[in-house]
Write an enzyme that holds these catalytic residues in place. Structure first.
Site, PDB file in Angstrom:
ATOM      1  CB  CYS A 128      -2.356  -0.264  -4.937  1.00 46.75           C
ATOM      2  SG  CYS A 128      -1.785  -0.861  -3.316  1.00 46.75           S
ATOM      3  CB  CYS A 160       4.484   3.325  -2.013  1.00 47.87           C
ATOM      4  SG  CYS A 160       2.996   3.747  -1.081  1.00 47.87           S
TER       5      CYS A 160
HETATM    6  N1  DGL Z   1       1.466  -0.348  -1.910  1.00 45.30           N
HETATM    7  C1  DGL Z   1       1.105   1.008  -1.712  1.00 45.30           C
HETATM    8  C2  DGL Z   1       0.585   1.686  -2.962  1.00 45.30           C
HETATM    9  O1  DGL Z   1       1.118   1.388  -4.030  1.00 45.30           O
HETATM   10  C3  DGL Z   1       0.388   1.378  -0.444  1.00 45.30           C
HETATM   11  C4  DGL Z   1      -0.766   0.557   0.020  1.00 45.30           C
HETATM   12  C5  DGL Z   1      -1.194   1.027   1.396  1.00 45.30           C
HETATM   13  O2  DGL Z   1      -0.329   1.094   2.274  1.00 45.30           O
HETATM   14  O3  DGL Z   1      -2.376   1.376   1.556  1.00 45.30           O
HETATM   15  O4  DGL Z   1      -0.251   2.533  -2.920  1.00 45.30           O
END
Ligand code: DGL
Length: 287
Positions: free
Chosen positions: A210, A70
């Site tokens: 993301c 994340c």
């Molecule tokens: N998948 C996550 C990232 O890489 C978080 C997305 C989210 O929860 O806003 O930032």
């Protein structure tokens, strides 16, 4: 002991899939903090607290190395947790544990330089001025864009790369909910076009900053001009983890084929888009 993989939701599965392919003999526990997703619209303290709670849950479930799959958690929470919480967590669990992020491997892949390389000050701020010749566009959540982590860390290493972030608020949430392709395509196209207008041309390199966006990597590829170099985080993270494990044999990783998928949210089957991406129906259990 298992490798833990953490995300706010299903985005981290993109990294998890690559890690399982790279280390098939290892045990894995995936944790999605879906009840609190998306993280990208949250404030810093919130993201730190939620990430700490997720990591604690993974350690309790038997993880020894956790990959924060994340960007938002890695950008906002990782350094704080490493400095203020991990030493105490290590002592409490009485074994080798660690939390690794996703941004270092991504920057290594984008710059072609090891993380430990930092251009000296003279090279960056003095001496002969190097024109930025290659533009890197970073598509990310609002929180990651606000942290400016990609701009700051790439600038420390490569003066010839100009970095522009395009926050895409709402996109991770739509992917999480399994929104239809046509709806996602409009959002992706809009952000690619917004970045083009801001820079005056398309970026030469795109970072899908993301992990949710990797699920719709085909939509980004279609919206960007053919030939745009795209940095894929799952590959970058798996490469980095391979190097990390070669240097750190102390984690006692198991090889029983354990594959747990846990969520803080609604248990059961995930959306069709996730199953499609995963290649089989995927169901989450209660964390
Ligand atoms: N998948 C996550 C990232 O890489 C978080 C997305 C989210 O929860 O806003 O930032």
């Amino acid at each position: 002991m298992a490798i833990g993989v953490f995300d706010s939701g299903v985005g981290g599965l993109t990294v998890h899939r690559e890690l399982v392919a790279r280390f098939p003999e290892r045990d894995f526990i995936y944790l999605a903090d879906q009840i609190n997703a998306p993280y990208g619209a949250r404030g810093g303290e919130d993201i730190v607290n939620l990430t700490r709670a997720g990591c604690e849950r993974l350690f309790e479930a038997g993880a020894s190395v956790i990959v924060l799959a994340c960007n938002t958690a890695s950008a906002i929470a990782l350094r704080r947790l490493q400095q203020t919480w991990l030493p105490e967590a290590r002592a409490r669990h009485g074994r080798a544990v660690n939390v690794l992020g996703i941004i270092v491997p991504t920057i290594e892949a984008a710059t072609g330089l090891p993380w430990t390389y930092e251009a000296d000050r003279q090279e960056r701020f003095g001496g002969e001025k190097v024109e930025a010749i290659d533009i890197t566009g970073v598509f990310s959540t609002a929180a990651t864009a606000r942290s400016r982590v990609y701009e700051i860390e790439i600038d420390k290493r490569r003066q010839d790369l100009a970095v522009f972030s395009e926050p895409c608020p709402g996109l991770a949430g739509l992917i999480e909910l399994g929104a239809p392709t046509e709806e996602l395509k409009v959002v992706v196209d809009d952000h690619v076009e917004a970045l083009r207008r801001r820079i005056g041309r398309h970026p030469d390199t795109a970072i899908l900053g993301c992990t949710h966006y990797e699920i719709v990597a085909d939509l980004f590829a279609a919206a960007l001009p053919a030939g745009t170099r795209v940095i894929h985080q799952p590959t970058a993270v798996a490469d980095a983890l391979e190097r990390y494990f070669a240097r750190h044999p102390e984690f006692g990783l198991g090889d029983t084929g354990r594959r747990d998928f846990l969520t803080t949210g609604t248990t059961g089957p995930q959306t069709d888009r996730v199953s499609q991406f995963w290649g089989a129906p995927l169901s989450f259990d209660a964390a």
